[in-house]
Design a protein around this motif. Structure first.
Motif, PDB file in Angstrom:
ATOM      1  N   PHE A 536       0.840  -1.200   0.000  1.00 45.30           N
ATOM      2  CA  PHE A 536       0.000   0.000   0.000  1.00 45.30           C
ATOM      3  C   PHE A 536       0.873   1.248   0.000  1.00 45.30           C
ATOM      4  CE2 PHE A 536      -2.743   3.038   2.497  1.00 45.30           C
ATOM      5  CZ  PHE A 536      -3.696   3.221   1.510  1.00 45.30           C
ATOM      6  N   MET A 537       1.862   1.240   0.855  1.00 47.94           N
ATOM      7  CA  MET A 537       2.746   2.401   0.940  1.00 47.94           C
ATOM      8  C   MET A 537       3.461   2.641  -0.388  1.00 47.94           C
ATOM      9  SD  MET A 537       2.397   3.351   4.072  1.00 47.94           S
ATOM     10  CE  MET A 537       3.729   4.203   4.879  1.00 47.94           C
ATOM     11  N   HIS A 538       3.776   1.561  -1.086  1.00 48.04           N
ATOM     12  CA  HIS A 538       4.524   1.675  -2.339  1.00 48.04           C
ATOM     13  C   HIS A 538       3.611   1.835  -3.553  1.00 48.04           C
ATOM     14  CE1 HIS A 538       8.738   0.498  -1.034  1.00 48.04           C
ATOM     15  NE2 HIS A 538       8.031   0.541   0.061  1.00 48.04           N
ATOM     16  N   ASP A 539       2.350   2.085  -3.330  1.00 48.80           N
ATOM     17  CA  ASP A 539       1.396   2.241  -4.427  1.00 48.80           C
ATOM     18  C   ASP A 539       1.226   0.991  -5.278  1.00 48.80           C
ATOM     19  OD1 ASP A 539       0.909   4.810  -3.665  1.00 48.80           O
ATOM     20  OD2 ASP A 539       1.996   5.780  -5.298  1.00 48.80           O
ATOM     21  N   LEU A 790       3.359  10.663 -16.563  1.00 51.72           N
ATOM     22  CA  LEU A 790       4.759  10.389 -16.918  1.00 51.72           C
ATOM     23  C   LEU A 790       5.662  10.578 -15.698  1.00 51.72           C
ATOM     24  CD1 LEU A 790       5.019  12.244 -20.379  1.00 51.72           C
ATOM     25  CD2 LEU A 790       4.966   9.763 -19.973  1.00 51.72           C
ATOM     26  N   LEU A 791       5.396  11.654 -14.985  1.00 48.74           N
ATOM     27  CA  LEU A 791       6.216  11.949 -13.809  1.00 48.74           C
ATOM     28  C   LEU A 791       6.022  10.885 -12.733  1.00 48.74           C
ATOM     29  CD1 LEU A 791       5.404  15.771 -13.666  1.00 48.74           C
ATOM     30  CD2 LEU A 791       7.590  14.753 -14.354  1.00 48.74           C
ATOM     31  N   ARG A 792       4.764  10.464 -12.643  1.00 47.64           N
ATOM     32  CA  ARG A 792       4.447   9.469 -11.640  1.00 47.64           C
ATOM     33  C   ARG A 792       5.161   8.148 -11.926  1.00 47.64           C
ATOM     34  NH1 ARG A 792      -0.968   7.402  -8.917  1.00 47.64           N
ATOM     35  NH2 ARG A 792      -1.515   6.378 -10.850  1.00 47.64           N
ATOM     36  N   ARG A 796       7.930   6.265  -9.644  1.00 50.83           N
ATOM     37  CA  ARG A 796       7.797   4.861  -9.288  1.00 50.83           C
ATOM     38  C   ARG A 796       9.096   4.100  -9.538  1.00 50.83           C
ATOM     39  NH1 ARG A 796       3.712   0.927  -8.688  1.00 50.83           N
ATOM     40  NH2 ARG A 796       4.969  -0.817  -7.994  1.00 50.83           N
ATOM     41  N   GLU A 797       9.707   4.344 -10.709  1.00 53.12           N
ATOM     42  CA  GLU A 797      10.965   3.666 -11.031  1.00 53.12           C
ATOM     43  C   GLU A 797      12.049   4.013 -10.017  1.00 53.12           C
ATOM     44  OE1 GLU A 797      10.259   3.962 -15.862  1.00 53.12           O
ATOM     45  OE2 GLU A 797      12.035   4.921 -14.968  1.00 53.12           O
ATOM     46  N   LEU A 798      12.152   5.305  -9.743  1.00 58.28           N
ATOM     47  CA  LEU A 798      13.195   5.741  -8.806  1.00 58.28           C
ATOM     48  C   LEU A 798      12.978   5.130  -7.432  1.00 58.28           C
ATOM     49  CD1 LEU A 798      13.320   9.506  -9.832  1.00 58.28           C
ATOM     50  CD2 LEU A 798      15.175   7.839 -10.097  1.00 58.28           C
ATOM     51  N   ALA A 799      11.716   5.099  -7.018  1.00 59.53           N
ATOM     52  CA  ALA A 799      11.404   4.552  -5.710  1.00 59.53           C
ATOM     53  C   ALA A 799      11.729   3.064  -5.661  1.00 59.53           C
ATOM     54  CB  ALA A 799       9.940   4.791  -5.383  1.00 59.53           C
ATOM     55  N   ASP A 800      11.371   2.373  -6.725  1.00 56.05           N
ATOM     56  CA  ASP A 800      11.639   0.941  -6.745  1.00 56.05           C
ATOM     57  C   ASP A 800      13.141   0.658  -6.701  1.00 56.05           C
ATOM     58  OD1 ASP A 800       9.013   0.391  -6.701  1.00 56.05           O
ATOM     59  OD2 ASP A 800       8.821  -0.183  -8.811  1.00 56.05           O
ATOM     60  N   PRO A 805       9.110   3.738  -0.616  1.00 54.53           N
ATOM     61  CA  PRO A 805       7.774   4.066  -1.104  1.00 54.53           C
ATOM     62  C   PRO A 805       7.849   5.341  -1.952  1.00 54.53           C
ATOM     63  CG  PRO A 805       7.842   3.981   1.304  1.00 54.53           C
ATOM     64  CD  PRO A 805       9.254   3.917   0.822  1.00 54.53           C
ATOM     65  N   PRO A 806       7.046   5.418  -3.010  1.00 59.83           N
ATOM     66  CA  PRO A 806       7.147   6.558  -3.929  1.00 59.83           C
ATOM     67  C   PRO A 806       7.051   7.924  -3.253  1.00 59.83           C
ATOM     68  CG  PRO A 806       5.749   4.880  -4.855  1.00 59.83           C
ATOM     69  CD  PRO A 806       6.101   4.417  -3.484  1.00 59.83           C
ATOM     70  N   TYR A 807       6.187   8.067  -2.224  1.00 56.69           N
ATOM     71  CA  TYR A 807       6.021   9.406  -1.656  1.00 56.69           C
ATOM     72  C   TYR A 807       7.250   9.883  -0.919  1.00 56.69           C
ATOM     73  CZ  TYR A 807       5.182   6.848   2.612  1.00 56.69           C
ATOM     74  OH  TYR A 807       5.321   6.005   3.674  1.00 56.69           O
ATOM     75  N   THR A 808       8.200   8.979  -0.620  1.00 57.98           N
ATOM     76  CA  THR A 808       9.424   9.476   0.002  1.00 57.98           C
ATOM     77  C   THR A 808      10.315  10.156  -1.030  1.00 57.98           C
ATOM     78  OG1 THR A 808      10.518   7.375  -0.253  1.00 57.98           O
ATOM     79  CG2 THR A 808       9.502   7.790   1.875  1.00 57.98           C
ATOM     80  N   VAL A 809      10.096   9.822  -2.313  1.00 60.96           N
ATOM     81  CA  VAL A 809      10.815  10.548  -3.364  1.00 60.96           C
ATOM     82  C   VAL A 809      10.173  11.925  -3.510  1.00 60.96           C
ATOM     83  CG1 VAL A 809      11.371  10.575  -5.818  1.00 60.96           C
ATOM     84  CG2 VAL A 809      11.493   8.428  -4.540  1.00 60.96           C
ATOM     85  N   PHE A 810       8.901  11.953  -3.861  1.00 65.44           N
ATOM     86  CA  PHE A 810       8.143  13.201  -3.875  1.00 65.44           C
ATOM     87  C   PHE A 810       6.704  12.921  -3.525  1.00 65.44           C
ATOM     88  CE2 PHE A 810      11.320  15.048  -6.997  1.00 65.44           C
ATOM     89  CZ  PHE A 810      11.795  15.995  -6.115  1.00 65.44           C
ATOM     90  N   HIS A 811       6.080  13.860  -2.851  1.00 65.37           N
ATOM     91  CA  HIS A 811       4.651  13.754  -2.614  1.00 65.37           C
ATOM     92  C   HIS A 811       3.900  13.990  -3.918  1.00 65.37           C
ATOM     93  CE1 HIS A 811       5.067  13.469   1.632  1.00 65.37           C
ATOM     94  NE2 HIS A 811       5.695  14.616   1.735  1.00 65.37           N
TER      95      HIS A 811
END
Ligand code: ADP
Ligand code: ZN
Length: 860
Positions: A536-539, A790-792, A796-800, A805-811
């Motif tokens: 859930f946290m990681h979308d 596209l940004l999302r 996601r890639e960067l977070a993975d 979790p993606p929101y730690t990269v950006f909200h």
């Protein structure tokens, strides 16, 4: 009697303390309350001198004859040369382990050193030793041992001391050894009883050791307890594992530099530079200011209002450490992850850390490389953590979720009570107590318990303006849920149910309808739960269906909806749960499906409770019902409950305030029919039977009671059964009928009788009772949704890649701003919400090209 403390070893939550008298007697000090006091004996330190009044216990179990119970004690100035003192008062044996305990020590098959009952036990259980060879550290998952290596096998001693276990204790060091209790393995009842030999601490070599000059003559330097490093020993920082903390990127060189710079900044500059925010939210600045001025502070701020910043920002500016007590392990891990992504050196200590990670964190704290230390209360209260903190300059002690300290709160945790002691040990640290829920009573309790009577209290508004609050009559859980979700495809949300069974059932049904949903409740295995939370946290999954067990510590900023399919027990729970939505400040929807049946269920559970708690629980439930049934702005009962006057007539963000100008229908005739039927059937039936009579049912129950002969029989065919149910509910909610809490039977109230005398009844006609829900999109506003996607995807890639979790990269909000303002340069990028120095450097190069390319493509 004056004693010198020569050893402190671990024992449960407390410490076992070895002392020597000035006439050379060895004692083991025991606190009279050690059974009830988990942190017993923590006040002693090696090298202390105490004046104690002690007596032997009634029963002594040889060879453990050194035990004494301390009745009174007083601390005296410490002595410098403990090792020299020990050596004079209780000369060590030198040589190999065969010299220990009168030569009675033997080596077990496992290599462990022990004495046995059969082999003969010495008349004492503590002594000093100067090994003629080095002792080498060996470890398994459970304990640390030291090995005395010889050509024909050697032997091991378990380490039980408070020092950091260095890799090697050099030959000739003065070490203290003691015997554990008599023991035999359960599976070998016939076996012999043994006492294993333990290593309870060491002193640096040269501290008065023979051969280095006469004992006590040298300038001795203080004992190495604490820093744990005998001169010449390998410093532990060279150990390979120090930075190995799974799942968390270690601090980078440039981050530390940044933090050093931050210490020179003022709070507003740090807010932008490190956190990437332009303005403080309400009360943040005041709280931060107060804390930075080292004034004790109590902050009461609702979930999502930015509490964390109130201690995170001062932590950057203080020279010393900030300790954050947090009860929720997942929350602390999450915050540490987010802080590291911003370049802030943060660490946590809790029960999930393995020994190596634990040591790594401790070492970084010792070196001053950590600004914020998060820890669970029980970890903080462990002797070794207390010791660590006593030796580290601590500038701020933050108690997160401070209401847990109060028995009047809804989430009392006994271990929080002991934080008082921690607070006393850190007299130079300012205390910040912070919580999202606290009534006046609880606030006072927090101040009393933490002994911060002078603390300035800051109480923020509990109004979460971006949450749309809505209540609908529960008619069909699945249908209503699907309708709600249909308008929110692709958004993250949480659905709360009352029971595990419902959670599992609803999850299944949602999956069958094509939604990525996962269950979460206390009945699932720990790792399954953790996995679901992580997904859930990681979308990876949009919807979590959960009991109230879920969400403690959910910090996900882009939760867009909370759906309650069952009634929460009280407004505290409700508020906490909806608080998980919309933390990024974007609109979020909270829908509660309400049926009076839920009230029965909750009442049933209340009846099972301790009678002393029942009235309180009932009153809280009443307030919850009041909120669900109000025709006024929902913010009024909600905020009133938390002691905040809410005077706006119209919040413009709840169902009642946004409803079309009252399209309430006249329900007087329907009410008269229903009430009259209740009366004529004797006020002993529930709604279902009344409806059967009204609709002319031929059921056995109706006929056998002769209810088909009543004047109200078959006079209500204009409404379906379901419609009548909704009407009945409204009549109950409006107080025309009272429902018996045990049988569900209905009785007329005074107000009900007035309906026969012409009182009009207004309400919602059944076909409209199912209120339509407002729709919001994840990121309402005029942004370019194609670019956003596209940004999302890139996020996601960067977070993975980083395992975050993606929101730690950006909200989400940062991405929305990118897709609204289309930054093309680094300085434009730096101006975005949530972009601080470190994120600018890390991510501008990842996202700017996407934006540029998007527009370049468009212009071709
Ligand atoms: P809580 O009060 O529930 O602990 P958090 O500290 O998690 O709330 O903050 C909620 C969200 O608000 C986080 O995403 C955080 O980054 C953001 N936030 C905090 N302070 C500010 C601010 N001054 N400006 C913008 N966003 C902020
Ligand atoms: Zn309103």
């Amino acid at each position: 009697m004056k004693v010198v403390i020569v050893a402190k070893t671990r024992m449960g939550g407390g410490a076992c303390v070895g002392a020597l008298t000035f006439d050379g007697r060895s004692l083991r000090l025991i606190a009279p309350d050690r059974d009830s006091n988990p942190a017993f004996n923590m006040e002693y330190n090696v090298g202390d001198v105490w004046d104690v009044n002690a007596e032997a216990p009634e029963y002594l179990d040889p060879p453990h004859v050194e035990n004494v119970i301390v009745r009174h004690k007083r601390r005296l100035p410490p002595i410098d040369d403990v090792a020299g003192f020990a050596q004079r008062q209780m000369p060590p044996v030198a040589g190999g382990p065969e010299a220990l305990f009168d030569g009675l020590a033997q080596v077990a098959g496992s290599g462990a050193l022990y004495i046995s009952e059969e082999g003969g036990a010495p008349p004492y259980s503590t002594m000093f030793w100067q090994p003629d060879r080095p002792l080498q550290r060996v470890e398994d998952a459970k304990r640390v041992r030291y090995r005395y290596e010889t050509e024909d096998g050697g032997c091991t001693l378990t380490f039980v001391g408070f020092q950091d276990p260095i890799p090697e204790i050099p030959a000739g060091s003065l070490v203290r050894v003691s015997l554990a209790h008599w023991w035999r393995p359960d599976e070998m009842p016939q076996g012999e009883l043994r006492c294993y030999v333990q290593l309870s601490g060491w002193f640096a070599p040269g501290n008065g050791a023979p051969g280095d000059g006469p004992p006590g003559d040298e300038p001795q330097g203080r004992v190495s307890f604490g820093d744990g490093l005998p001169p010449g020993a390998n410093p532990p920082r060279g150990l390979p594992f120090l930075d190995e903390e799974p799942h968390s990127p270690s601090l980078r060189e440039d981050d530390t530099v940044l933090i050093r710079e931050a210490q020179q900044m003022d709070p507003a500059a740090a807010l932008k530079q490190v956190f990437g925010f332009d303005d403080f939210r309400p009360l943040q600045e005041e709280v931060i200011d107060n804390v930075l001025n080292k004034r004790d502070t109590l902050a009461v701020m609702p979930t999502g209002s930015g509490k964390s910043l109130c201690f995170q920002l001062p932590a950057l500016l203080f020279p010393g450490l900030t300790v954050v007590v947090s009860p929720l392990i997942s929350l602390m891990e999450d915050q540490v992850m987010q802080l590291r992504e911003m370049g802030v050196a943060a660490a946590y200590l809790n029960s999930t850390l393995d020994y190596h990670s634990y040591l790594g964190a401790v070492e970084r704290i010792r070196q001053g490389g950590v600004r914020l230390l998060y820890a669970a209360p029980e970890t903080l209260l462990r002797p070794e953590t207390l010791l660590l903190l006593e030796q580290t300059p601590v500038d701020c002690l933050t108690i997160d979720e401070a209401h847990c300290i109060s028995e009047w709160g809804h989430d009392f945790r006994p271990e929080y009570r002991q934080l008082t002691d921690l607070r006393r040990r850190l007299p130079h640290a300012v205390c910040l107590a912070i919580t999202a829920t606290a009534t006046e009573h609880v606030r006072q309790d927090i101040k009393d318990s933490l002994e911060i009577p002078e603390a300035q209290a800051y109480v923020a508004s509990f109004n979460r303006e971006n949450l749309f609050l809505q209540v609908a009559a529960k008619t069909d859980i699945l249908g209503q849920t699907l309708a709600f979700l249909r308008e929110r495809r692709g958004q993250a949300g949480i659905i709360y149910c009352a029971t595990r069974k419902q959670v599992d059932g609803l999850t299944e049904q949602l999956r069958a309808n094509g939604y990525a949903a996962l269950p979460y409740h206390a009945g699932l295995a720990d790792d399954t739960r953790r996995r679901h939370q992580r997904q859930f946290m990681h979308d990876d999954v949009e919807i979590i269906v959960a009991t109230v067990a879920f969400g403690m510590g959910i910090n996900k900023s882009n939760v867009r909806f909370i759906l309650h399919v069952d009634l929460p027990k009280n407004l505290e729970s409700y508020y906490q749960q909806i608080g998980r939505a919309g933390r990024d400040g974007l609109p979020a929807d909270c829908l509660l499906l309400y049926s009076y049946g839920d009230v029965h269920t909750i009442n049933f559970f209340i009846q099972e409770q301790d009678p002393a708690q029942q009235p309180g629980a009932r009153a809280r439930l009443e307030a919850m019902i009041g909120f669900a049934e109000t025709n006024l702005c929902r913010r009024q009962p909600l905020l009133n409950y938390f002691g905040e006057a809410y005077d706006e007539d119209n919040c413009d963000n709840c169902d009642n305030c946004t409803k079309e100008q009252q399209e309430l229908a006249d329900l007087t005739e329907a009410a008269q029919k229903f009430l009259s039927c209740v009366k004529r059937t004797g006020e002993i039936f529930g709604a279902s039977h009344i409806i059967d009579v009204l609709r002319g049912s031929q059921s056995k129950k109706v006929l056998s009671r002769g209810h088909d002969k009543l004047s109200t029989y078959n006079i209500g065919r204009e409404f379906s059964k379901k419609a009548w149910k909704q009407l009945a509910r409204q009549f109950i909610q409006q107080g025309l009928l009272r429902q018996d809490m045990t049988h569900g039977s209905l009785k007329l109230t005074k107000k009900g009788y007035e309906v026969f005398r012409g009182r009009t009844v207004k309400g919602v006609l059944p076909q409209k009772a199912q209120r339509t829900t407002r729709s919001t999109s994840a990121a309402a506003g005029p942004h370019d949704s194609e670019l956003f996607e596209l940004l999302r995807a890139r996020r996601r890639e960067l977070a993975d890649e980083a395992g975050l979790p993606p929101y730690t990269v950006f909200h989400d909000r940062t991405l929305v701003e990118m897709a609204t303002h289309f930054p093309h340069t680094e300085s434009e990028f730096a101006a975005l919400y949530g972009v601080g120095q470190v994120k600018l450097e890390r991510y501008a190069g990842e996202f700017l090209p996407i934006i540029r390319e998007y527009f370049a493509g468009g212009e071709d």
